[in-house]
Motif scaffolding. Structure first.
Motif, PDB file in Angstrom:
ATOM      1  N   GLN A 202      58.165  33.556   6.537  1.00 25.78           N
ATOM      2  CA  GLN A 202      59.351  33.962   7.283  1.00 25.78           C
ATOM      3  C   GLN A 202      59.985  32.774   8.010  1.00 25.78           C
ATOM      4  N   LYS A 203      59.152  31.899   8.556  1.00 26.13           N
ATOM      5  CA  LYS A 203      59.668  30.706   9.233  1.00 26.13           C
ATOM      6  C   LYS A 203      60.340  29.768   8.230  1.00 26.13           C
ATOM      7  N   LEU A 204      59.738  29.634   7.048  1.00 28.40           N
ATOM      8  CA  LEU A 204      60.329  28.807   5.986  1.00 28.40           C
ATOM      9  C   LEU A 204      61.701  29.350   5.586  1.00 28.40           C
ATOM     10  N   MET A 205      61.805  30.665   5.444  1.00 31.19           N
ATOM     11  CA  MET A 205      63.076  31.256   5.039  1.00 31.19           C
ATOM     12  C   MET A 205      64.126  31.137   6.136  1.00 31.19           C
ATOM     13  N   ALA A 206      63.708  31.231   7.389  1.00 31.47           N
ATOM     14  CA  ALA A 206      64.656  31.042   8.493  1.00 31.47           C
ATOM     15  C   ALA A 206      65.251  29.631   8.434  1.00 31.47           C
ATOM     16  N   PHE A 207      64.417  28.673   8.075  1.00 33.06           N
ATOM     17  CA  PHE A 207      64.858  27.282   7.927  1.00 33.06           C
ATOM     18  C   PHE A 207      65.873  27.173   6.785  1.00 33.06           C
ATOM     19  N   GLN A 208      65.606  27.837   5.670  1.00 40.03           N
ATOM     20  CA  GLN A 208      66.507  27.798   4.514  1.00 40.03           C
ATOM     21  C   GLN A 208      67.839  28.483   4.832  1.00 40.03           C
ATOM     22  N   ILE A 209      67.761  29.594   5.552  1.00 34.90           N
ATOM     23  CA  ILE A 209      68.977  30.328   5.913  1.00 34.90           C
ATOM     24  C   ILE A 209      69.859  29.509   6.833  1.00 34.90           C
ATOM     25  N   GLU A 210      69.250  28.830   7.794  1.00 33.64           N
ATOM     26  CA  GLU A 210      70.025  27.980   8.702  1.00 33.64           C
ATOM     27  C   GLU A 210      70.717  26.858   7.937  1.00 33.64           C
ATOM     28  N   ARG A 211      70.054  26.291   6.956  1.00 34.61           N
ATOM     29  CA  ARG A 211      70.678  25.230   6.147  1.00 34.61           C
ATOM     30  C   ARG A 211      71.903  25.782   5.407  1.00 34.61           C
ATOM     31  N   ALA A 212      71.753  26.944   4.794  1.00 36.27           N
ATOM     32  CA  ALA A 212      72.884  27.544   4.077  1.00 36.27           C
ATOM     33  C   ALA A 212      74.044  27.805   5.035  1.00 36.27           C
ATOM     34  N   GLN A 213      73.739  28.344   6.198  1.00 41.08           N
ATOM     35  CA  GLN A 213      74.792  28.610   7.181  1.00 41.08           C
ATOM     36  C   GLN A 213      75.475  27.325   7.618  1.00 41.08           C
ATOM     37  N   ARG A 214      74.697  26.256   7.724  1.00 38.93           N
ATOM     38  CA  ARG A 214      75.269  24.963   8.102  1.00 38.93           C
ATOM     39  C   ARG A 214      76.250  24.469   7.041  1.00 38.93           C
ATOM     40  N   TYR A 215      75.915  24.659   5.773  1.00 35.57           N
ATOM     41  CA  TYR A 215      76.826  24.248   4.704  1.00 35.57           C
ATOM     42  C   TYR A 215      78.105  25.087   4.704  1.00 35.57           C
ATOM     43  N   TYR A 216      78.001  26.371   5.020  1.00 39.02           N
ATOM     44  CA  TYR A 216      79.224  27.177   5.155  1.00 39.02           C
ATOM     45  C   TYR A 216      80.102  26.621   6.272  1.00 39.02           C
ATOM     46  N   ARG A 217      79.491  26.284   7.407  1.00 40.41           N
ATOM     47  CA  ARG A 217      80.268  25.752   8.533  1.00 40.41           C
ATOM     48  C   ARG A 217      80.927  24.434   8.153  1.00 40.41           C
ATOM     49  N   GLN A 218      80.178  23.567   7.486  1.00 39.73           N
ATOM     50  CA  GLN A 218      80.730  22.279   7.061  1.00 39.73           C
ATOM     51  C   GLN A 218      81.906  22.474   6.115  1.00 39.73           C
ATOM     52  N   ALA A 219      81.745  23.394   5.180  1.00 36.97           N
ATOM     53  CA  ALA A 219      82.810  23.648   4.210  1.00 36.97           C
ATOM     54  C   ALA A 219      84.087  24.081   4.925  1.00 36.97           C
ATOM     55  N   MET A 220      83.963  25.016   5.844  1.00 38.59           N
ATOM     56  CA  MET A 220      85.146  25.506   6.561  1.00 38.59           C
ATOM     57  C   MET A 220      85.780  24.418   7.426  1.00 38.59           C
ATOM     58  N   ASP A 221      84.935  23.554   7.974  1.00 41.16           N
ATOM     59  CA  ASP A 221      85.453  22.441   8.786  1.00 41.16           C
ATOM     60  C   ASP A 221      86.249  21.456   7.924  1.00 41.16           C
ATOM     61  N   HIS A 222      85.865  21.325   6.658  1.00 42.82           N
ATOM     62  CA  HIS A 222      86.541  20.380   5.768  1.00 42.82           C
ATOM     63  C   HIS A 222      87.883  20.906   5.246  1.00 42.82           C
ATOM     64  N   LEU A 223      88.042  22.235   5.200  1.00 42.40           N
ATOM     65  CA  LEU A 223      89.230  22.808   4.564  1.00 42.40           C
ATOM     66  C   LEU A 223      90.458  22.659   5.460  1.00 42.40           C
ATOM     67  N   PRO A 224      91.455  21.889   5.031  1.00 40.61           N
ATOM     68  CA  PRO A 224      92.666  21.713   5.844  1.00 40.61           C
ATOM     69  C   PRO A 224      93.503  22.990   5.866  1.00 40.61           C
ATOM     70  N   ALA A 225      94.188  23.221   6.944  1.00 41.19           N
ATOM     71  CA  ALA A 225      95.014  24.421   7.081  1.00 41.19           C
ATOM     72  C   ALA A 225      96.052  24.523   5.973  1.00 41.19           C
ATOM     73  N   VAL A 226      96.556  23.375   5.521  1.00 44.56           N
ATOM     74  CA  VAL A 226      97.615  23.364   4.517  1.00 44.56           C
ATOM     75  C   VAL A 226      97.150  23.937   3.181  1.00 44.56           C
ATOM     76  N   ASP A 227      95.829  23.928   2.931  1.00 45.27           N
ATOM     77  CA  ASP A 227      95.306  24.409   1.653  1.00 45.27           C
ATOM     78  C   ASP A 227      94.583  25.751   1.731  1.00 45.27           C
ATOM     79  N   ARG A 228      94.553  26.367   2.888  1.00 40.86           N
ATOM     80  CA  ARG A 228      93.802  27.620   3.045  1.00 40.86           C
ATOM     81  C   ARG A 228      94.349  28.720   2.133  1.00 40.86           C
ATOM     82  N   LYS A 229      95.673  28.851   2.062  1.00 41.13           N
ATOM     83  CA  LYS A 229      96.246  29.911   1.247  1.00 41.13           C
ATOM     84  C   LYS A 229      95.908  29.725  -0.223  1.00 41.13           C
TER      85      LYS A 229
END
Length: 278
Positions: A202-229
């Motif tokens: 369970q601790k290992l999976m919590a670590f994996q889930i946090e990594r995935a969530q971090r990549y989602y956050r990074q992706a959204m941070d990279h997306l410029p407003a001009v290209d969202r649509k």
């Protein structure tokens, strides 16, 4: 049956959230992304459905020849390859990227374990980020930061797949969790292969889930407003997959013994909501 009809049938039969997000696109882009998705399904099926590794490898090499034919070296034989001929020209899709997808699928023939995240990341890049980079070309973009968004979103989506499918993959003797991280958390391959849901797991999976969530956050941070649509289809995918990840967390992360999935109606509601929002 025309090549385009074949691609629609191939893509729709998968029941994927990715395919369901296409319905919101203009006709030419919907046709293009459906052909690309059908290509991914075809080469993925080679590995998943062929029990003879040598036959699978030979078939993937045949697909490499088909990719060459798409770009003018010969005449493509497969309907998916035929459908891709006008698509790669219209949207300037890279031949190297299509070949990298095949390389990613071939990795499943060569290894069933990953020593560390760096090696797993290469796999995720080939089978998911590259698809994202090709998709971005079809959807359209003006800021090159959007390519970083596509890269990180691809990693996030594939990590979500890996987390969701731990038990299912184990039953095929595949473990996509990095071995050094398993050792770090005191989880053995036998624990996973025998569906032992320990506190350490369970601790290992919590670590994996946090990594995935971090990549989602990074992706959204990279997306410029001009290209969202323009990138709304990818944002729909992110919404559905993040909801799947949250459902895994909410249900107790019992991924060794069950595969979490969202209902079709709920996925459509999420997709429609994401489309309106973006």
């Amino acid at each position: 049956m025309t090549p385009d009809e074949y691609c629609r049938n191939k893509a729709s039969s998968s029941g994927s959230s990715f395919y369901n997000s296409f319905r919101f696109l203009p006709k030419d882009k919907r046709r293009a992304i459906t052909a690309l998705y059908a290509f991914c399904r075809e080469v993925d099926d080679v590995v998943d459905e062929c029990t003879d590794t040598n036959v699978a490898r030979t078939t993937l090499n045949w697909w490499r020849n088909e990719v060459a034919a798409i770009y003018g070296v010969g005449k493509p034989q497969h309907p998916v390859a035929q459908a891709l001929v006008p698509v790669v020209k219209q949207f300037n899709l890279s031949q190297e990227h299509l070949l990298e997808i095949i390389d990613g699928m071939e990795m499943d023939l060569e290894q069933s374990r990953y020593e560390d995240f760096k090696s797993l990341q290469l796999y995720c890049y080939r089978v998911a980020s590259v698809v994202g980079l090709l998709s971005v070309e079809i959807f359209g973009y003006t800021d090159r930061q959007t390519l970083k968004y596509a890269h990180d979103l691809g990693i996030a989506l594939q990590l979500t797949n890996i987390i969701r499918d731990v038990g299912e993959d184990a039953r095929r003797n595949r473990i996509y969790l990095p071995m050094d991280e398993m050792q770090q958390f005191g989880v053995t391959a036998a624990d996973i292969l025998n569906s032992r849901e320990t506190e350490n797991f369970q601790k290992l999976m919590a670590f994996q889930i946090e990594r995935a969530q971090r990549y989602y956050r990074q992706a959204m941070d990279h997306l410029p407003a001009v290209d969202r649509k323009a990138q709304r289809t990818g944002l729909i995918m992110a919404t559905v997959y993040q909801a799947t990840l949250q459902e895994i967390v909410t249900s107790g992360c019992h991924v060794l013994k069950e595969r979490v999935s969202l209902t079709p109606n709920f996925k459509f509601w999420l997709a429609f909501k994401a489309w309106l929002k973006n």
